[in-house]
Scaffold this active site. Structure first.
Site, PDB file in Angstrom:
ATOM      1  N   GLY A  13       0.821  -1.072  -0.048  1.00  0.00           N
ATOM      2  CA  GLY A  13       0.073   0.064  -0.099  1.00  0.00           C
ATOM      3  C   GLY A  13       0.744   1.221  -0.020  1.00  0.00           C
ATOM      4  N   ARG A  16       0.012   5.566  -1.851  1.00  0.00           N
ATOM      5  CA  ARG A  16      -0.700   6.822  -1.172  1.00  0.00           C
ATOM      6  C   ARG A  16      -0.604   6.822   0.229  1.00  0.00           C
ATOM      7  NH1 ARG A  16      -6.042   6.372  -1.202  1.00  0.00           N
ATOM      8  NH2 ARG A  16      -6.352   4.119  -1.609  1.00  0.00           N
ATOM      9  N   ASN A  92       2.018  -1.952   5.493  1.00  0.00           N
ATOM     10  CA  ASN A  92       1.217  -0.947   5.623  1.00  0.00           C
ATOM     11  C   ASN A  92      -0.302  -0.960   4.760  1.00  0.00           C
ATOM     12  OD1 ASN A  92       0.966   2.389   5.965  1.00  0.00           O
ATOM     13  ND2 ASN A  92       0.837   1.834   3.706  1.00  0.00           N
ATOM     14  N   SER A 144      -2.656   0.338  14.453  1.00  0.00           N
ATOM     15  CA  SER A 144      -3.522   1.565  14.745  1.00  0.00           C
ATOM     16  C   SER A 144      -3.924   1.662  16.267  1.00  0.00           C
ATOM     17  CB  SER A 144      -5.064   1.488  13.953  1.00  0.00           C
ATOM     18  OG  SER A 144      -5.537   2.373  14.247  1.00  0.00           O
ATOM     19  N   TYR A 157     -12.213  -3.602  12.255  1.00  0.00           N
ATOM     20  CA  TYR A 157     -10.654  -3.017  12.156  1.00  0.00           C
ATOM     21  C   TYR A 157      -9.945  -3.329  13.204  1.00  0.00           C
ATOM     22  CZ  TYR A 157      -7.600   0.759  10.642  1.00  0.00           C
ATOM     23  OH  TYR A 157      -6.455   1.535  10.481  1.00  0.00           O
TER      24      TYR A 157
END
Ligand code: NAP
Length: 248
Positions: A13, A16, A92, A144, A157
């Protein structure tokens, strides 16, 4: 001159957002890069040109859906074939499919686990034999704050990101006698396309809860990755919080 000059890294990833900043930061240290993306070929190819011209490194964009084992294997083998070594893996790639639990479908659950967590297993499993040939192999998993503190409407998530932290610790233990370190970074709320999906009023509520009263920038996560990769030889199995003080 950085001692990372001539090293080779994969950023999943990497086209961006946070991934692209990590690519730029590692390129600045002289690392050759494989920039993985899923759909956005233009963004990946533009970044390839940018880092080659600006930092004089070699870069290659590779399309692969890392939630698929076969694509993940192809990604790693393309990197090895193209550069003949692999030193750094940054897991990532990630997505959100936020829904409160009652509305969460099996598909929303599976998709988020597949992209955020299963991908980490697939890519790392393929990359590890090559990383073990490196004088200093580095695995950095972008988890995260939601994997630590939970998040409303984010059971899928949160489970995936907490899973990454457990994965990191267990693999770090298994590899501690080798030259490969394994760490997680837990970003808080970072200004990328992912955060742009959050409605403005919710964004303002979140910001008011952050002790530093601002969102983070992708470059601030990239600096943390660069620290672990460059100077983190005695750091393994850790989660590094980059969150403006939101979770301590
Ligand atoms: P982003 O701007 O949405 O970018 C996501 C990147 O992942 C893109 O390069 C995308 O490729 C790629 N990707 C998505 N699904 C993929 C797949 N199946 N296979 C390969 N690549 C895939 O996200 P971001 O905000 O930079 O987030 C990067 C990481 O940081 C994620 O793991 C995210 O969970 C984590 N994170 C973000 C925040 C935040 O506030 N932004 C906070 C904590 C953690 P395409 O361009 O081809 O779509």
């Amino acid at each position: 001159m950085s001692h990372l000059q001539g090293f080779v890294g994969i950023v999943t990833g990497g086209s961006r957002g946070i991934g692209a900043s990590i690519v730029r930061e590692l390129a600045q240290q002289g690392v050759h890069l494989v920039i993985n993306y899923q759909c956005n070929a233009d963004a990946a190819e533009t970044l390839v040109q940018e880092v080659q011209e600006e930092f004089g490194v070699k870069a290659l964009a590779v399309q692969a859906d890392v939630s698929l084992e076969s694509d993940a294997k192809r990604l790693v083998h393309t990197a090895k074939k193209s550069f003949n070594r692999l030193d750094i893996l940054v897991n990532n790639a990630g997505i959100t499919r936020d829904r409160t639990f009652k509305k969460l479908s099996v598909e929303d659950w599976n998709k988020v686990i597949e992209v955020n967590l299963n991908s980490v297993f697939y890519v790392t499993h393929s990359a590890l034999p090559y990383l073990q040939e490196s004088p200093q192999g580095r695995i950095v998993n972008i988890s995260s704050i939601i994997g630590q503190a939970g998040g409303f409407g984010q059971t899928n998530y949160s489970a995936a990101k907490a899973g990454m932290i457990g994965f990191t610790k267990s693999l770090a233990l298994e590899l501690a006698k080798t030259a490969v370190t394994v760490n997680s970074i837990c970003p808080g709320f970072i200004e990328t396309d992912m955060l742009a999906y959050v409605p403005e009023e919710v964004r303002e509520q979140i910001k008011s809860r952050i002790p530093q009263r601002r969102f983070g920038q992708p470059e601030e996560i990239a600096k943390a990755v660069s620290f672990l990769v460059k100077d983190g030889g005695y750091i393994t199995g850790q989660s590094l919080n980059v969150n403006g003080g939101l979770y301590m």
